[in-house]
Write a protein that holds these residues in place. Structure first.
Motif, mmCIF file in Angstrom:
data_model
loop_
_atom_site.group_PDB
_atom_site.id
_atom_site.type_symbol
_atom_site.label_atom_id
_atom_site.label_comp_id
_atom_site.label_asym_id
_atom_site.label_seq_id
_atom_site.Cartn_x
_atom_site.Cartn_y
_atom_site.Cartn_z
ATOM 1 N N ASP A 163 0.940 -1.193 -0.138
ATOM 2 C CA ASP A 163 0.002 0.151 -0.024
ATOM 3 C C ASP A 163 0.802 1.204 -0.129
ATOM 4 O OD1 ASP A 163 0.746 -0.816 2.712
ATOM 5 O OD2 ASP A 163 -0.537 0.904 3.336
ATOM 6 N N MET A 164 2.236 1.145 0.162
ATOM 7 C CA MET A 164 3.047 2.098 0.249
ATOM 8 C C MET A 164 4.107 1.930 -0.874
ATOM 9 S SD MET A 164 2.548 4.030 2.899
ATOM 10 C CE MET A 164 0.923 4.020 4.067
ATOM 11 N N CYS A 165 3.698 1.475 -1.997
ATOM 12 C CA CYS A 165 4.619 1.033 -3.141
ATOM 13 C C CYS A 165 5.223 2.173 -3.680
ATOM 14 C CB CYS A 165 3.848 0.415 -4.074
ATOM 15 S SG CYS A 165 4.476 0.184 -5.725
ATOM 16 N N GLN A 166 6.585 2.069 -4.237
ATOM 17 C CA GLN A 166 7.130 3.411 -4.534
ATOM 18 C C GLN A 166 6.593 3.994 -5.729
ATOM 19 O OE1 GLN A 166 10.757 2.002 -6.778
ATOM 20 N NE2 GLN A 166 9.520 0.294 -7.706
ATOM 21 N N PHE A 167 5.597 3.463 -6.510
ATOM 22 C CA PHE A 167 5.105 3.983 -7.671
ATOM 23 C C PHE A 167 3.978 5.370 -7.111
ATOM 24 C CE2 PHE A 167 6.802 0.825 -10.146
ATOM 25 C CZ PHE A 167 7.001 1.116 -11.296
ATOM 26 N N LEU A 168 3.553 5.132 -5.778
ATOM 27 C CA LEU A 168 2.858 6.076 -5.331
ATOM 28 C C LEU A 168 3.817 7.447 -5.113
ATOM 29 C CD1 LEU A 168 0.707 4.613 -2.577
ATOM 30 C CD2 LEU A 168 -0.146 5.765 -4.563
ATOM 31 N N SER A 169 4.843 7.297 -5.093
ATOM 32 C CA SER A 169 5.606 8.767 -5.052
ATOM 33 C C SER A 169 5.912 9.303 -6.409
ATOM 34 C CB SER A 169 6.836 8.215 -4.121
ATOM 35 O OG SER A 169 6.728 7.752 -3.049
ATOM 36 N N ALA A 170 5.387 8.692 -7.324
ATOM 37 C CA ALA A 170 5.841 9.388 -8.845
ATOM 38 C C ALA A 170 4.573 9.570 -9.377
ATOM 39 C CB ALA A 170 6.553 7.983 -9.428
ATOM 40 N N ILE A 171 3.520 10.194 -8.633
ATOM 41 C CA ILE A 171 2.208 10.565 -9.534
ATOM 42 C C ILE A 171 2.057 12.172 -9.426
ATOM 43 C CG2 ILE A 171 1.075 8.459 -8.904
ATOM 44 C CD1 ILE A 171 -0.237 9.513 -6.709
ATOM 45 N N GLY A 172 3.143 12.819 -9.410
ATOM 46 C CA GLY A 172 2.949 14.414 -9.304
ATOM 47 C C GLY A 172 3.056 14.798 -10.800
ATOM 48 N N ALA A 173 2.630 16.095 -10.915
ATOM 49 C CA ALA A 173 2.621 16.811 -12.448
ATOM 50 C C ALA A 173 3.591 16.272 -13.336
ATOM 51 C CB ALA A 173 2.302 18.081 -12.221
ATOM 52 N N ASP A 174 4.922 16.414 -12.697
ATOM 53 C CA ASP A 174 6.108 16.136 -13.345
ATOM 54 C C ASP A 174 6.482 14.719 -13.791
ATOM 55 O OD1 ASP A 174 6.626 18.909 -13.315
ATOM 56 O OD2 ASP A 174 8.485 18.731 -12.156
ATOM 57 N N ASP A 175 5.946 13.773 -13.207
ATOM 58 C CA ASP A 175 5.975 12.332 -13.553
ATOM 59 C C ASP A 175 4.817 11.840 -14.435
ATOM 60 O OD1 ASP A 175 7.687 12.153 -11.220
ATOM 61 O OD2 ASP A 175 5.985 12.465 -9.770
ATOM 62 N N LEU A 176 3.836 12.656 -14.707
ATOM 63 C CA LEU A 176 3.040 12.221 -15.513
ATOM 64 C C LEU A 176 3.358 12.154 -17.123
ATOM 65 C CD1 LEU A 176 -0.476 13.751 -14.101
ATOM 66 C CD2 LEU A 176 0.479 11.545 -13.570
ATOM 67 N N VAL A 177 2.638 11.088 -17.733
ATOM 68 C CA VAL A 177 3.050 10.675 -19.101
ATOM 69 C C VAL A 177 1.813 10.903 -19.953
ATOM 70 C CG1 VAL A 177 3.907 8.969 -20.716
ATOM 71 C CG2 VAL A 177 4.882 9.195 -18.467
ATOM 72 N N ALA A 178 1.886 11.638 -21.035
ATOM 73 C CA ALA A 178 0.802 11.900 -22.057
ATOM 74 C C ALA A 178 0.238 10.436 -22.525
ATOM 75 C CB ALA A 178 1.178 12.840 -23.011
ATOM 76 N N ILE A 179 -0.973 10.377 -22.703
ATOM 77 C CA ILE A 179 -1.445 9.199 -23.089
ATOM 78 C C ILE A 179 -2.312 9.225 -24.592
ATOM 79 C CG2 ILE A 179 -1.329 7.819 -20.992
ATOM 80 C CD1 ILE A 179 -4.806 8.700 -22.120
ATOM 81 N N GLY A 180 -2.724 10.720 -24.722
ATOM 82 C CA GLY A 180 -3.541 11.074 -25.928
ATOM 83 C C GLY A 180 -3.327 12.541 -25.958
ATOM 84 N N ASP A 181 -3.965 12.890 -27.015
ATOM 85 C CA ASP A 181 -3.911 14.368 -27.538
ATOM 86 C C ASP A 181 -5.441 14.818 -27.791
ATOM 87 O OD1 ASP A 181 -0.915 15.034 -27.853
ATOM 88 O OD2 ASP A 181 -1.446 12.976 -29.054
ATOM 89 N N LEU A 182 -5.618 16.251 -27.436
ATOM 90 C CA LEU A 182 -6.849 16.853 -27.749
ATOM 91 C C LEU A 182 -6.776 17.437 -29.169
ATOM 92 C CD1 LEU A 182 -7.467 19.043 -24.434
ATOM 93 C CD2 LEU A 182 -8.557 16.639 -25.212
ATOM 94 N N GLY A 183 -7.851 17.776 -29.665
ATOM 95 C CA GLY A 183 -8.159 18.136 -30.905
ATOM 96 C C GLY A 183 -7.078 19.569 -31.195
ATOM 97 N N ASP A 184 -6.902 20.277 -30.063
ATOM 98 C CA ASP A 184 -6.015 21.682 -30.259
ATOM 99 C C ASP A 184 -4.422 21.207 -30.086
ATOM 100 O OD1 ASP A 184 -5.673 21.295 -27.489
ATOM 101 O OD2 ASP A 184 -6.817 22.910 -26.926
ATOM 102 N N GLY A 185 -4.242 19.910 -29.923
ATOM 103 C CA GLY A 185 -2.974 19.793 -29.882
ATOM 104 C C GLY A 185 -2.455 19.327 -28.452
ATOM 105 N N SER A 186 -3.296 19.621 -27.415
ATOM 106 C CA SER A 186 -2.733 19.684 -26.092
ATOM 107 C C SER A 186 -2.528 18.259 -25.861
ATOM 108 C CB SER A 186 -3.812 20.243 -25.049
ATOM 109 O OG SER A 186 -4.207 21.612 -25.415
ATOM 110 N N PRO A 187 -1.399 17.880 -25.214
ATOM 111 C CA PRO A 187 -1.312 16.408 -24.479
ATOM 112 C C PRO A 187 -2.241 16.153 -23.478
ATOM 113 C CG PRO A 187 0.610 17.774 -23.922
ATOM 114 C CD PRO A 187 -0.079 18.579 -24.819
ATOM 115 N N VAL A 188 -2.624 14.987 -23.326
ATOM 116 C CA VAL A 188 -3.762 14.629 -22.422
ATOM 117 C C VAL A 188 -3.060 13.707 -21.393
ATOM 118 C CG1 VAL A 188 -5.976 13.321 -21.836
ATOM 119 C CG2 VAL A 188 -5.843 14.808 -23.850
ATOM 120 N N TYR A 189 -3.213 13.867 -20.174
ATOM 121 C CA TYR A 189 -2.643 12.984 -19.043
ATOM 122 C C TYR A 189 -3.678 12.448 -17.941
ATOM 123 C CZ TYR A 189 1.314 15.960 -20.259
ATOM 124 O OH TYR A 189 2.426 16.660 -20.935
#
Ligand SMILES: [Zn+2]
Ligand SMILES: [Zn+2]
Length: 460
Positions: A163-189
């Motif tokens: 429940d304290m797995c290391q991955f919980l410490s890597a969910i901040g704004a800088d850690d997120l990876v884009a998974i898609g894009d909006l019509g205006d080109g913005s990356p989606v997280y």
């Protein structure tokens, strides 16, 4: 890549001794379908900017799946109270900052509110594609995208605290990876790398739990929600302090988490289960799903601790005869297990408000209504610091257990909770008081935020 002589991994694992004897090997590389997903378009609730109106339904085109990513077609997701401020963009009830997770990432170069983010944290669905490194699931598997990850190999996972797995410490704004894009080109997280308020979820396999069940979508979505997992784990997970058969249990706070903890205590065989909540309909629901008593903290006030001691009184106080309260030196007994599930108000409730919107008072009371030598399991986010009688804290023998998601170990506990559902031990229907399609998400979230529904399940 080494082949496993034409056998799929599932057949290999399912074949057991015979498969191994036939020369197959558990050390073979998984044979996964290639992740060919070409700019697929899907609908998602996108949150961006500050204040009300920050969330709208938009079309996203999916980026290619790679590495350990799993693409899941969403079947159902729970609208979690903790996520309500991010979705609705409204100020908190008291004007003070929202309670923060202790594992929150430090602020970095990016600001979360500037990103286009799919909110939510998990749900259930069916795997549509996997990255080449994924081993845990295959295309077609029905899975839970868990609110908490379990990598299985970090410092805390290998010590039994996934429940304290290391991955919980890597969910901040800088850690997120884009998974898609909006019509205006913005990356989606996605919030926490997992999202949920969309037709598709893309998550690293550390967050994915295969379920192998045909259970009803809404019922499965409920039992696999972050709140039910946390409540059931707080009552039954071996990681913290599982309720003993015939124990006396108090559950402070009867939202979906507390109502799940009550069911967990019932499943574990508790003899007395005391539900404490200011909202009448929640106390009534608590009695329906397993509580033996219900108390209103607005009526009991400071006497709530004494009331719990009276309700958990033992048949004898006699010394040498199993008495718990020799010579009456401590009034009543106290609960053997107390599960705290109240938490801070993030919006002013439209049903009965509790005695303390910060969540501090119920947490302090939870500690003090525990039996000497008993266990207190806390699950909620509160605003501020708690104060406890120092000597009780020091030598009262009360053991406090804190943890993410009730201490759940997702790969072990979530499939176990699905068995509770299949065996009719867990009542999902009673908790899923509102079920809505994707397009009605905002209305449903408003009801969750103002507590006019216990929780809401969004389906596709
Ligand atoms: Zn949640
Ligand atoms: Zn881990």
């Amino acid at each position: 890549m080494k082949r496993t002589q034409g056998m799929t991994r599932r057949k290999l694992l399912g074949g057991g001794v015979a498969a191994v004897a036939a020369g197959a090997t558990l050390l073979a590389e998984p044979q996964q379908a290639p992740a060919v997903v070409t700019r697929r378009r899907f609908r998602a609730w996108i949150s961006r900017g500050d204040g009300p109106g920050r969330t709208s339904l938009q079309e996203v085109s999916l980026r290619p799946i790679s590495g350990r990513q799993v693409l899941v077609r969403t079947e159902a997701t729970n609208l979690c109270y903790s996520n309500a401020p991010a979705v609705l963009g409204q100020a908190q009830a008291t004007g003070t900052p929202a309670p923060q997770s202790v594992l929150a990432a430090p602020s970095g170069a990016r600001r979360m509110n500037d990103l286009a983010v799919i909110q939510g944290h998990g749900g259930i669905g069916v795997v549509e594609a996997v990255g080449p490194e994924v081993r845990r699931v295959q295309v077609g598997d029905r899975v839970c995208v868990s609110g908490t990850p379990q990598c299985g190999s970090c410092y805390r996972c290998v010590r039994g605290r996934s429940d304290m797995c290391q991955f919980l410490s890597a969910i901040g704004a800088d850690d997120l990876v884009a998974i898609g894009d909006l019509g205006d080109g913005s990356p989606v997280y996605e919030n926490s790398h997992i999202g949920g308020l969309a037709e598709l979820m893309v998550a690293p396999e550390e967050w994915i739990v295969p379920l192998f069940t045909r259970a009803d979508t809404v019922e499965l979505g409920m039992v696999c929600s972050c709140v039910s997992v946390a409540g059931l784990a707080a009552a039954t997970s071996p990681n913290l302090a599982p309720v003993e058969p015939a124990a006396g249990v108090a559950v402070v706070g009867c939202g979906p988490l507390g109502l799940s903890a009550i069911q967990g205590a019932r499943i574990a065989g508790a003899s007395t289960i005391i539900a404490i909540d200011p909202i009448r309909v929640r106390r009534e629901l608590a009695l329906r799903v397993g509580a033996t008593h219900a108390l209103d903290p607005n009526v009991e006030r400071d006497m709530v601790i004494q009331k719990v001691r009276e309700l958990t009184v033992w048949p004898t106080d006699r010394l040498w005869a199993g008495g718990r309260n020799p010579a009456g030196r401590r009034p009543g007994a106290g609960a053997d297990f107390v599960i705290e599930a109240a938490g801070a108000d993030q919006f002013p409730p439209k049903l009965e408000a509790g005695p303390d919107p910060s969540g501090i008072l119920p947490m302090q009371q939870a500690y003090q209504m525990c039996s000497l030598g008993g266990h207190v399991i806390t699950t909620s986010l509160v605003r501020g610091n708690i104060t406890l009688p120092g000597t009780l804290f020091s030598i009262g023998g009360v053991t406090h257990h804190g943890g993410q998601a009730g201490g759940a170990s997702p790969l072990r506990d979530i499939p176990r909770f699905v068995r509770y559902l299949e065996n009719s031990q867990f009542n999902s229907r009673a908790l899923a008081t509102l079920v809505v399609p994707l397009r009605d998400m905002l209305d449903a979230y408003t009801q969750v935020a103002y507590r006019t529904t216990v929780t809401a399940i969004m389906t596709m």
